[in-house]
Design a protein around this motif. Structure first.
Motif, mmCIF file in Angstrom:
data_model
loop_
_atom_site.group_PDB
_atom_site.id
_atom_site.type_symbol
_atom_site.label_atom_id
_atom_site.label_comp_id
_atom_site.label_asym_id
_atom_site.label_seq_id
_atom_site.Cartn_x
_atom_site.Cartn_y
_atom_site.Cartn_z
ATOM 1 N N GLY A 134 -5.084 1.759 5.523
ATOM 2 C CA GLY A 134 -5.318 1.119 4.228
ATOM 3 C C GLY A 134 -4.680 -0.253 4.137
ATOM 4 O O GLY A 134 -5.284 -1.196 3.617
ATOM 5 N N VAL A 184 0.834 -1.202 0.000
ATOM 6 C CA VAL A 184 0.000 0.000 0.000
ATOM 7 C C VAL A 184 0.868 1.251 0.000
ATOM 8 O O VAL A 184 0.609 2.215 -0.737
ATOM 9 N N VAL A 222 2.390 1.909 -3.556
ATOM 10 C CA VAL A 222 1.530 2.455 -4.619
ATOM 11 C C VAL A 222 1.002 3.841 -4.275
ATOM 12 O O VAL A 222 0.447 4.513 -5.146
ATOM 13 N N THR A 223 1.181 4.290 -3.038
ATOM 14 C CA THR A 223 0.670 5.605 -2.652
ATOM 15 C C THR A 223 1.771 6.612 -2.361
ATOM 16 O O THR A 223 1.484 7.728 -1.932
ATOM 17 N N THR A 224 3.033 6.235 -2.600
ATOM 18 C CA THR A 224 4.158 7.140 -2.348
ATOM 19 C C THR A 224 4.971 7.297 -3.618
ATOM 20 O O THR A 224 5.381 6.303 -4.223
ATOM 21 N N ARG A 225 5.207 8.525 -4.007
ATOM 22 C CA ARG A 225 5.955 8.780 -5.236
ATOM 23 C C ARG A 225 7.416 8.391 -5.061
ATOM 24 O O ARG A 225 8.018 8.627 -4.016
ATOM 25 N N ARG A 239 -2.251 5.393 5.374
ATOM 26 C CA ARG A 239 -1.604 4.229 4.769
ATOM 27 C C ARG A 239 -1.639 3.030 5.715
ATOM 28 O O ARG A 239 -1.836 1.900 5.280
#
Length: 221
Positions: free
Chosen positions: A196, A88, A91-94, A193
């Motif tokens: 999630g 998770v 996919v949610t952190t650049r 996060r």
């Protein structure tokens, strides 16, 4: 276990390894353009995954290669929340790109390969808790893909100044290097996060019996 399963496992691994290998990827992108390359890579991955699923379903369990220890199933339940948190966060952190990675932030302060590490934890924990030939092939293939990604990404990072600087500041092994400190990493990771990742784990616990025919917590009964 039949030869088609082993062949499909090899094709699945190669569909990830060959197009993304340093030198191959840039050449294909130069010839096909980024959209064409991404379409070809995605199509190849989906086709080989479909072949693997068909071969897996057609194969019987095969012989028993080893008998899992009694602690193997509880270990899966312990490891999987960590795997979901890593995925998770990935996919949610650049990240940026391997040629020009962003300054490490959040999960990347903890480990520079969270997605591959999450996949590797999932594969190795399940591999340790199985033992029949068919599932050993499945989880060994997934572990090989994850390990390849870690090695390949590290190889690319070594080839440019920005990547080398990023490697020097971070670590593939969690918590071995913490640029900015643990407090900054946890603050940037954030409660959303965390929630999630745990929600994704809870959802998998709920659907696992329906998808795979066995509860991950069967050992508690």
């Amino acid at each position: 276990m039949t030869a088609p399963l082993l062949l499909s496992a090899l094709l699945l691994f190669l569909s990830h390894a060959v197009p993304s290998w340093p030198g191959v990827r840039p050449a294909l992108m130069a010839r096909m353009g980024r959209p064409g390359f991404m379409a070809l890579h995605s199509l190849g991955s989906l086709l080989t995954l479909g072949l693997f699923v068909l071969a897996y379903r057609a194969a019987d369990g095969g012989g028993v290669l080893f008998v899992p220890a009694g602690w193997a199933a509880p270990l899966v339940a312990l490891v999987m929340p960590l795997a979901f948190l890593l995925l998770v966060a990935r996919v949610t952190t650049r990240f940026g790109t391997l040629d020009a990675p962003d300054p490490p932030r959040g999960i990347y302060r903890i480990t520079r390969c969270p997605g591959s590490l999450g996949l590797l934890l999932w594969a190795l924990a399940h591999l340790n808790a199985t033992g029949d030939e068919r599932r050993v092939v499945l989880f060994a293939t997934m572990a090989a893909i994850a390990l390849f990604a870690i090695v390949k990404n590290d190889t690319v990072l070594r080839r440019n100044a920005g990547g080398r600087a990023y490697r020097a500041e971070t670590s593939a092994v969690p918590f071995l290097a913490l640029p900015g400190g643990l407090r900054a990493a946890l603050a940037e990771f954030g409660w959303l996060r965390l929630a999630g990742g745990l929600a994704a784990y809870a959802a998998m616990l709920a659907v696992h019996p329906w998808l795979f025919g066995v509860s991950p917590l069967y050992w508690m009964n």
